[in-house]
Design an enzyme around this catalytic site. Sequence first.
Site, short mmCIF file in Angstrom:
data_model
loop_
_atom_site.label_atom_id
_atom_site.label_comp_id
_atom_site.label_asym_id
_atom_site.label_seq_id
_atom_site.Cartn_x
_atom_site.Cartn_y
_atom_site.Cartn_z
N CYS A 133 7.13 54.54 13.76
CA CYS A 133 8.02 54.89 12.64
C CYS A 133 8.42 56.36 12.73
O CYS A 133 7.56 57.24 12.80
CB CYS A 133 7.29 54.57 11.33
SG CYS A 133 7.77 55.55 9.91
N CYS A 136 7.07 58.56 10.03
CA CYS A 136 5.62 58.71 10.20
C CYS A 136 5.33 59.80 11.22
O CYS A 136 4.40 60.60 11.07
CB CYS A 136 5.00 57.39 10.65
SG CYS A 136 5.11 56.04 9.46
N ARG A 160 4.51 47.59 11.21
CA ARG A 160 5.65 47.03 10.48
C ARG A 160 6.08 45.67 11.01
O ARG A 160 6.64 44.86 10.28
CB ARG A 160 6.83 48.01 10.55
CG ARG A 160 6.59 49.32 9.82
CD ARG A 160 7.72 50.30 10.09
NE ARG A 160 7.81 50.64 11.51
CZ ARG A 160 8.85 51.23 12.07
NH1 ARG A 160 9.93 51.51 11.35
NH2 ARG A 160 8.85 51.53 13.38
#
Length: 244
Positions: A133, A136, A160
Amino acid sequence: MKNWLSGALTLGVFSLSVSLSAGALAQQKSDAPELSEISNSLAPLGLKVNAVANSPMPGLLQVFTQRGLFFTSSDGRFFIEGNVFDLQQSELVNDVQMRSYVNKQLPALADSYIEYKAENEQHVVYAFTDPTCGYCQKLHNEMNDYNKLGITVRYLAFPRGGLNSKTALEMQHLWCSRNQQKAMDLAKDGKRNPPAMCENPVKQHYELGQSFGINGTPALVLASGRIIPGYQPAAGLLKQLEAM
């Protein structure tokens, strides 16, 4: 008799036709919600009920599931997917009630997170993360900023793509590494860690995050149980922590 899902409205209100025994009906009239009956009612929707309680709104039950918080009528017939707002208190009921639930679940995560501890720790934040991500990675690259402000970050796994994804497997390697911080640093830098398997908490973290209603990363959980979706810069996060 089978339960049938009779319809779904645009606002997410479902009417469930449920066959209940006379004993169950009598029990529903009491103050205590019947978890088994509500579980049976929501089974056709693919929802697993973790807990049931009376909601602040009379006539509604709040139902905590593996997909987050929902509401039903006391007899389990009507299902509400959406927000309930308390106009008198000027607050979102979903958020307030979920905070209490979250706080009760967090102790189960003891020692299973990967911690970046602030030397002068003033606040602790749990962060559901996925190394692939972008935001992130941004949060991780600014870890020194969080730590300098006294914010300790405890990472929890949230692939995810789901538990069968390539990322989920890579996160298991990460959590099974001898040096978890080094492995996290490598993963957030787009590098792979050597395969390493062990009993790991990736599945537990992911399913718990889903039960909190989390569906993306990063997702930050504050000490109050409040969940903040998305990246927060260190200074902005500190303001929110100090305002609790």
